[in-house]
Write a protein that holds these residues in place. Structure first.
Motif, PDB file in Angstrom:
ATOM      1  N   SER A 142       0.830  -1.210   0.000  1.00 57.04           N
ATOM      2  CA  SER A 142       0.000   0.000   0.000  1.00 57.04           C
ATOM      3  C   SER A 142       0.863   1.259   0.000  1.00 57.04           C
ATOM      4  O   SER A 142       0.509   2.260  -0.615  1.00 57.04           O
ATOM      5  CB  SER A 142      -0.954   0.007   1.192  1.00 57.04           C
ATOM      6  OG  SER A 142      -0.256   0.179   2.398  1.00 57.04           O
ATOM      7  N   ILE A 172       3.854   1.512  -1.407  1.00 53.81           N
ATOM      8  CA  ILE A 172       4.443   1.631  -2.735  1.00 53.81           C
ATOM      9  C   ILE A 172       3.405   2.084  -3.754  1.00 53.81           C
ATOM     10  O   ILE A 172       3.700   2.891  -4.633  1.00 53.81           O
ATOM     11  CB  ILE A 172       5.105   0.296  -3.151  1.00 53.81           C
ATOM     12  CG1 ILE A 172       6.341   0.069  -2.263  1.00 53.81           C
ATOM     13  CG2 ILE A 172       5.484   0.296  -4.610  1.00 53.81           C
ATOM     14  CD1 ILE A 172       6.978  -1.284  -2.425  1.00 53.81           C
ATOM     15  N   LYS A 173       2.172   1.602  -3.628  1.00 55.78           N
ATOM     16  CA  LYS A 173       1.121   1.969  -4.584  1.00 55.78           C
ATOM     17  C   LYS A 173       0.680   3.423  -4.443  1.00 55.78           C
ATOM     18  O   LYS A 173       0.290   4.047  -5.419  1.00 55.78           O
ATOM     19  CB  LYS A 173      -0.093   1.054  -4.391  1.00 55.78           C
ATOM     20  CG  LYS A 173       0.130  -0.345  -4.905  1.00 55.78           C
ATOM     21  CD  LYS A 173      -1.086  -1.212  -4.639  1.00 55.78           C
ATOM     22  CE  LYS A 173      -0.815  -2.646  -5.023  1.00 55.78           C
ATOM     23  NZ  LYS A 173      -1.930  -3.533  -4.656  1.00 55.78           N
ATOM     24  N   ASN A 174       0.729   3.959  -3.240  1.00 55.35           N
ATOM     25  CA  ASN A 174       0.294   5.327  -2.997  1.00 55.35           C
ATOM     26  C   ASN A 174       1.390   6.285  -3.474  1.00 55.35           C
ATOM     27  O   ASN A 174       2.397   6.475  -2.823  1.00 55.35           O
ATOM     28  CB  ASN A 174       0.009   5.533  -1.513  1.00 55.35           C
ATOM     29  CG  ASN A 174      -0.623   6.880  -1.232  1.00 55.35           C
ATOM     30  OD1 ASN A 174      -0.624   7.772  -2.082  1.00 55.35           O
ATOM     31  ND2 ASN A 174      -1.156   7.022  -0.040  1.00 55.35           N
ATOM     32  N   ARG A 175       1.200   6.893  -4.616  1.00 52.88           N
ATOM     33  CA  ARG A 175       2.229   7.734  -5.247  1.00 52.88           C
ATOM     34  C   ARG A 175       2.585   8.954  -4.387  1.00 52.88           C
ATOM     35  O   ARG A 175       3.688   9.456  -4.436  1.00 52.88           O
ATOM     36  CB  ARG A 175       1.763   8.202  -6.619  1.00 52.88           C
ATOM     37  CG  ARG A 175       1.622   7.067  -7.593  1.00 52.88           C
ATOM     38  CD  ARG A 175       2.152   7.515  -8.940  1.00 52.88           C
ATOM     39  NE  ARG A 175       2.003   6.473  -9.931  1.00 52.88           N
ATOM     40  CZ  ARG A 175       2.959   5.616 -10.223  1.00 52.88           C
ATOM     41  NH1 ARG A 175       4.085   5.646  -9.592  1.00 52.88           N
ATOM     42  NH2 ARG A 175       2.766   4.707 -11.159  1.00 52.88           N
ATOM     43  N   ARG A 176       1.625   9.437  -3.601  1.00 52.52           N
ATOM     44  CA  ARG A 176       1.874  10.620  -2.789  1.00 52.52           C
ATOM     45  C   ARG A 176       2.898  10.334  -1.689  1.00 52.52           C
ATOM     46  O   ARG A 176       3.736  11.158  -1.386  1.00 52.52           O
ATOM     47  CB  ARG A 176       0.566  11.088  -2.162  1.00 52.52           C
ATOM     48  CG  ARG A 176       0.444  12.568  -2.072  1.00 52.52           C
ATOM     49  CD  ARG A 176      -0.937  13.007  -1.706  1.00 52.52           C
ATOM     50  NE  ARG A 176      -1.642  12.009  -0.916  1.00 52.52           N
ATOM     51  CZ  ARG A 176      -2.571  12.286  -0.037  1.00 52.52           C
ATOM     52  NH1 ARG A 176      -2.911  13.519   0.185  1.00 52.52           N
ATOM     53  NH2 ARG A 176      -3.186  11.342   0.623  1.00 52.52           N
ATOM     54  N   THR A 177       2.802   9.151  -1.084  1.00 52.65           N
ATOM     55  CA  THR A 177       3.715   8.818   0.012  1.00 52.65           C
ATOM     56  C   THR A 177       4.912   7.990  -0.448  1.00 52.65           C
ATOM     57  O   THR A 177       5.833   7.785   0.326  1.00 52.65           O
ATOM     58  CB  THR A 177       2.973   8.031   1.111  1.00 52.65           C
ATOM     59  OG1 THR A 177       2.450   6.826   0.548  1.00 52.65           O
ATOM     60  CG2 THR A 177       1.883   8.867   1.729  1.00 52.65           C
ATOM     61  N   HIS A 178       4.898   7.527  -1.688  1.00 54.87           N
ATOM     62  CA  HIS A 178       5.954   6.638  -2.195  1.00 54.87           C
ATOM     63  C   HIS A 178       7.340   7.257  -2.054  1.00 54.87           C
ATOM     64  O   HIS A 178       8.236   6.669  -1.452  1.00 54.87           O
ATOM     65  CB  HIS A 178       5.668   6.266  -3.650  1.00 54.87           C
ATOM     66  CG  HIS A 178       6.708   5.410  -4.280  1.00 54.87           C
ATOM     67  ND1 HIS A 178       6.820   4.079  -3.978  1.00 54.87           N
ATOM     68  CD2 HIS A 178       7.698   5.691  -5.161  1.00 54.87           C
ATOM     69  CE1 HIS A 178       7.847   3.571  -4.662  1.00 54.87           C
ATOM     70  NE2 HIS A 178       8.380   4.530  -5.390  1.00 54.87           N
ATOM     71  N   ALA A 179       7.546   8.437  -2.582  1.00 55.33           N
ATOM     72  CA  ALA A 179       8.870   9.079  -2.552  1.00 55.33           C
ATOM     73  C   ALA A 179       9.273   9.428  -1.126  1.00 55.33           C
ATOM     74  O   ALA A 179      10.429   9.236  -0.736  1.00 55.33           O
ATOM     75  CB  ALA A 179       8.866  10.323  -3.426  1.00 55.33           C
ATOM     76  N   LYS A 180       8.318   9.928  -0.342  1.00 48.42           N
ATOM     77  CA  LYS A 180       8.626  10.265   1.050  1.00 48.42           C
ATOM     78  C   LYS A 180       9.015   9.014   1.831  1.00 48.42           C
ATOM     79  O   LYS A 180       9.965   9.038   2.610  1.00 48.42           O
ATOM     80  CB  LYS A 180       7.425  10.932   1.717  1.00 48.42           C
ATOM     81  CG  LYS A 180       7.114  12.307   1.189  1.00 48.42           C
ATOM     82  CD  LYS A 180       5.885  12.853   1.873  1.00 48.42           C
ATOM     83  CE  LYS A 180       5.473  14.181   1.271  1.00 48.42           C
ATOM     84  NZ  LYS A 180       4.240  14.682   1.864  1.00 48.42           N
TER      85      LYS A 180
END
Length: 167
Positions: free
Chosen positions: A71, A73-81
């Motif tokens: 979840s 990794i799939k969530n682009r908003r939190t992925h980089a953070k």
């Protein structure tokens, strides 16, 4: 009724903490034993192979952990953070582990664990400084200071370290 339950002693939690402390003590003893026989970097390498394999086993057998990681990794908003923060914290953890393991070669294990036991004291001090200078960052830290268990535990740790240093 809730307040009494909150302040009660939890034997299961204590048992997990005791087993964790015993496991860490055995690990440090084995590390020192083999690092003296072989060399530091060889044993350090094998320790990290063991940590990697343990992580793989946890990932394979824990559906909850797999779901949480997926979840994130799939969530682009939190992925980089998430990736950035994880790389930073793991880098700090690995550097700390290198230093701790190297210190086990130079000093007695009891001294190393006594000093390592001071982490909650420093955490309390750093948290207090952060709350004082940046109150918006961690506003509920004052609630931790009201927790009698935390203050009692840190007092016991501090007294133990002082007694170990005197002896």
């Amino acid at each position: 009724e809730r307040a009494a339950e909150k302040d009660s002693f939890h034997i299961k939690t204590f048992a997990f903490a005791a087993v964790s402390a015993l496991t860490l003590a055995i690990s440090a003893t084995l590390f020192k034993y083999f690092a003296v026989i072989y060399d530091y970097w060889t044993v350090q390498f094998h320790e990290y192979i063991g940590v990697f394999l343990a992580g793989v086993l946890v990932f394979i057998f824990s559906k909850t952990i797999r779901q949480h990681i997926a979840s994130l990794i799939k969530n682009r908003r939190t992925h980089a953070k998430f990736i950035g923060l994880n790389v930073i914290t793991e880098g700090i953890m690995i550097a700390g582990d290198f230093v701790l393991n190297y210190a086990t070669l130079l000093l007695p294990l009891t001294f190393i664990f006594a000093m390592n036991g001071l982490q909650p004291v420093f955490l309390l001090m750093i948290g207090g400084l952060i709350t004082y200078y940046i109150p918006n960052l961690h506003g509920d830290f004052a609630q931790h200071l009201k927790n009698k268990k935390i203050l009692f535990s840190i007092s016991i740790i501090s007294i133990g370290v002082i007694l170990a240093m005197i002896a």
